[in-house]
Design an enzyme around this catalytic site. Structure first.
Site, PDB file in Angstrom:
ATOM      1  N   ASP A  93       0.654  -1.288   0.130  1.00 49.54           N
ATOM      2  CA  ASP A  93       0.027   0.023  -0.181  1.00 49.54           C
ATOM      3  C   ASP A  93       0.949   1.363  -0.125  1.00 49.54           C
ATOM      4  OD1 ASP A  93      -2.348  -1.235  -0.124  1.00 49.54           O
ATOM      5  OD2 ASP A  93      -2.935  -1.028   1.834  1.00 49.54           O
TER       6      ASP A  93
ATOM      7  N   LYS B 243       3.344   0.811  -5.038  1.00 50.53           N
ATOM      8  CA  LYS B 243       4.253   0.412  -5.984  1.00 50.53           C
ATOM      9  C   LYS B 243       3.444   0.287  -7.625  1.00 50.53           C
ATOM     10  CE  LYS B 243       4.635  -3.421  -3.619  1.00 50.53           C
ATOM     11  NZ  LYS B 243       4.276  -3.096  -2.282  1.00 50.53           N
ATOM     12  N   THR B 244       2.255  -0.032  -7.081  1.00 47.03           N
ATOM     13  CA  THR B 244       1.118  -0.154  -8.538  1.00 47.03           C
ATOM     14  C   THR B 244       0.902   0.969  -8.843  1.00 47.03           C
ATOM     15  OG1 THR B 244       0.483  -2.230  -7.662  1.00 47.03           O
ATOM     16  CG2 THR B 244      -0.773  -1.318  -9.337  1.00 47.03           C
TER      17      THR B 244
ATOM     18  N   HIS C  59       9.523  -7.415  -3.454  1.00 45.86           N
ATOM     19  CA  HIS C  59      10.556  -8.401  -3.319  1.00 45.86           C
ATOM     20  C   HIS C  59      10.230  -9.843  -3.466  1.00 45.86           C
ATOM     21  CE1 HIS C  59       8.384  -7.585   0.664  1.00 45.86           C
ATOM     22  NE2 HIS C  59       8.637  -9.030   0.860  1.00 45.86           N
TER      23      HIS C  59
HETATM   24  P1  GDP Z   1       0.961  -1.103  -3.444  1.00 45.63           P
HETATM   25  O1  GDP Z   1       0.457  -2.004  -2.604  1.00 45.63           O
HETATM   26  O2  GDP Z   1       2.374  -0.761  -2.991  1.00 45.63           O
HETATM   27  O3  GDP Z   1       1.098  -1.384  -4.947  1.00 45.63           O
HETATM   28  O4  GDP Z   1       0.151   0.412  -3.407  1.00 45.63           O
HETATM   29  P2  GDP Z   1      -1.150   0.978  -4.530  1.00 45.63           P
HETATM   30  O5  GDP Z   1      -0.316   1.534  -5.564  1.00 45.63           O
HETATM   31  O6  GDP Z   1      -1.946  -0.185  -4.644  1.00 45.63           O
HETATM   32  O7  GDP Z   1      -1.279   2.036  -3.447  1.00 45.63           O
HETATM   33  C1  GDP Z   1      -2.118   1.773  -2.313  1.00 45.63           C
HETATM   34  C2  GDP Z   1      -3.265   2.815  -2.042  1.00 45.63           C
HETATM   35  O8  GDP Z   1      -2.572   4.199  -2.019  1.00 45.63           O
HETATM   36  C3  GDP Z   1      -4.166   3.065  -3.117  1.00 45.63           C
HETATM   37  O9  GDP Z   1      -5.154   3.645  -2.575  1.00 45.63           O
HETATM   38  C4  GDP Z   1      -3.508   4.365  -3.845  1.00 45.63           C
HETATM   39  O10 GDP Z   1      -4.648   5.004  -4.498  1.00 45.63           O
HETATM   40  C5  GDP Z   1      -2.700   4.995  -2.772  1.00 45.63           C
HETATM   41  N1  GDP Z   1      -1.592   5.991  -3.350  1.00 45.63           N
HETATM   42  C6  GDP Z   1      -0.918   5.597  -4.190  1.00 45.63           C
HETATM   43  N2  GDP Z   1       0.146   6.564  -4.469  1.00 45.63           N
HETATM   44  C7  GDP Z   1      -0.274   7.729  -3.830  1.00 45.63           C
HETATM   45  C8  GDP Z   1      -0.074   8.942  -4.087  1.00 45.63           C
HETATM   46  O11 GDP Z   1       0.933   9.450  -4.479  1.00 45.63           O
HETATM   47  N3  GDP Z   1      -0.836   9.816  -3.303  1.00 45.63           N
HETATM   48  C9  GDP Z   1      -2.008   9.549  -2.495  1.00 45.63           C
HETATM   49  N4  GDP Z   1      -2.691  10.580  -1.826  1.00 45.63           N
HETATM   50  N5  GDP Z   1      -2.263   8.388  -2.540  1.00 45.63           N
HETATM   51  C10 GDP Z   1      -1.546   7.142  -3.105  1.00 45.63           C
HETATM   52 MG    MG Z   2       0.270  -3.371  -5.904  1.00 43.31          MG
END
Ligand code: GDP
Ligand code: MG
Length: 370
Positions: free
Chosen positions: A90, A93-94, A137
């Protein structure tokens, strides 16, 4: 072991001794005409000329040697970096990968259907970067556990509102263990409670000292959602890549790693290959783990049909006779029977390891997590 003089080897191969001396120099071996070299080295030279000097070598052994053969320095050219995005769940990354892909589309890449092939190629100011869509990872270590070192640079995503978390630390450890340089992307800086300084402090506590703090780790403040700092991040990737002086030999037959594979209705086995070295062409015989075939069609990460792909390319291919496993080594061979021999050897090895109950890693486990 056995040795042979350079003069004898030249006679054997019907080549000029000075050519052989040159080839040896390219391998880092300084030798004179009357000097003896070991048989292994002699064999390498022979294989370079496409000649098998030993009756003992099987076809797959010859291919294996070819696979491991060192490129001549004069054949090496600059190649694009291969990048993995890592970080705590969260932390974005995506979202970051999405933002990066969108940046490249708006900077003029042939848009169209963005097909998911497990990797994306983006370009910035004419320079290419390959991103693996693998889930941080998990895939990184799994691929590595299978002997594949596919990543040149790791982007460590840390959410500015959450800071360093357990998977952040794991990611740091994995990248360090693999000797892969880290670029920190402090994400979510658009949030009201974002605290990038705290992130930097916590990273320093973990031995990751960023430039502002007197270290050598580059960090960039970004927002994947608001599209802030993405260009700067990509520029930093290119900067680190420049320092790594990444090179490959486009003249040799392709070799690489399978990133993803599946069966598609009407297309048969479809595999995403990261070409690490050499050039892959439609029609090339190929081996991938326990499978083999001939490249029937090839697509780039934008879904466009291509006829050939050079080093540091992620391409989708059809034409394999079965579905390989993520992490399998991939290579093009001169003749189809060589590819088949290699695949059969791998099949035999797999039968043995199955008997030994080696844990099996499924593709789903690997790639379902992003
Ligand atoms: P992952 O689990 O690392 O792949 O994370 P995700 O890309 O799925 O993001 C997790 C949550 O964080 C989602 O609800 C995204 O919309 C939010 N999020 C990701 N990047 C940002 C950002 O730059 N700003 C804000 N406010 N929210 C973000
Ligand atoms: Mg992800």
């Amino acid at each position: 072991g056995e040795t042979i003089s350079i003069g004898e080897l030249a006679k054997e191969l019907k080549k000029q001794p000075k050519d052989i001396i040159m080839k040896l120099m390219n391998l880092g071996v300084m030798a004179t005409l009357n000097q003896d070299i070991d048989f292994e080295t002699a064999e390498m030279i022979a294989i370079e000329y496409g000649i098998s000097v030993s009756k003992k070598l099987t076809e797959e052994e010859i291919e294996e040697k070819r696979y491991n053969f060192e490129d001549r320095p004069e054949d090496l050219t600059k190649r694009a970096p291969v990048v993995t995005v890592m970080g705590h769940v969260d932390h974005g990354k995506t979202s970051l990968l999405d933002a990066i892909r969108n940046t490249s589309v708006t900077t003029g890449e042939a848009g169209g259907i963005t097909q998911h092939i497990g990797a994306s190629e983006v370009s910035l100011k004419g320079e290419k970067i390959v991103f693996l869509d693998t889930p941080g990872h998990e895939a990184f270590t799994t691929l590595r556990a299978r002997g594949a070192k596919v990543t040149d640079i790791a982007i460590l995503v840390v959410a500015a509102d959450d800071g360093v978390m357990p998977q952040t630390i794991e990611a740091i450890d994995h990248a360090k263990a693999a000797g892969v340089p880290i670029i920190v992307a402090v994400n979510k800086i658009d949030k009201a409670n974002a605290n990038p300084d705290r992130v930097k402090q916590e990273l320093a506590d973990r031995g990751l000292l960023i430039e502002e703090w007197g270290g050598d780790v580059i960090s960039v403040e970004v927002s994947a959602i608001k599209n802030i700092g993405i260009d700067t991040l990509l520029e930093m990737v290119l900067l680190v890549a420049e320092m790594l002086e990444l090179k490959a030999n486009p003249k040799r037959p392709a070799l690489g790693t399978i990133l993803e594979a599946k069966v598609e209705k009407g297309r048969g086995p479809v595999a995403t290959v990261l070409i690490e070295n050499g050039t892959l062409r439609v029609g090339d015989p190929v081996a991938a783990g326990a499978t083999h075939g001939r490249v029937r069609a090839m697509f780039n990460s934008h879904g466009k049909t291509i006829k050939q792909a050079g080093p540091a390319s992620a391409v989708e291919i059809t034409g394999l006779n079965d579905v390989p496993t993520a992490g399998d080594k991939f290579y093009a061979t001169e003749e189809e029977r060589h590819a088949r021999a290699m695949a059969e050897k791998r099949q035999a090895e797999l039968r043995v390891s199955t008997l030994r109950k080696t844990p099996h890693i499924s593709l789903e486990d690997l790639f379902n997590q992003i």
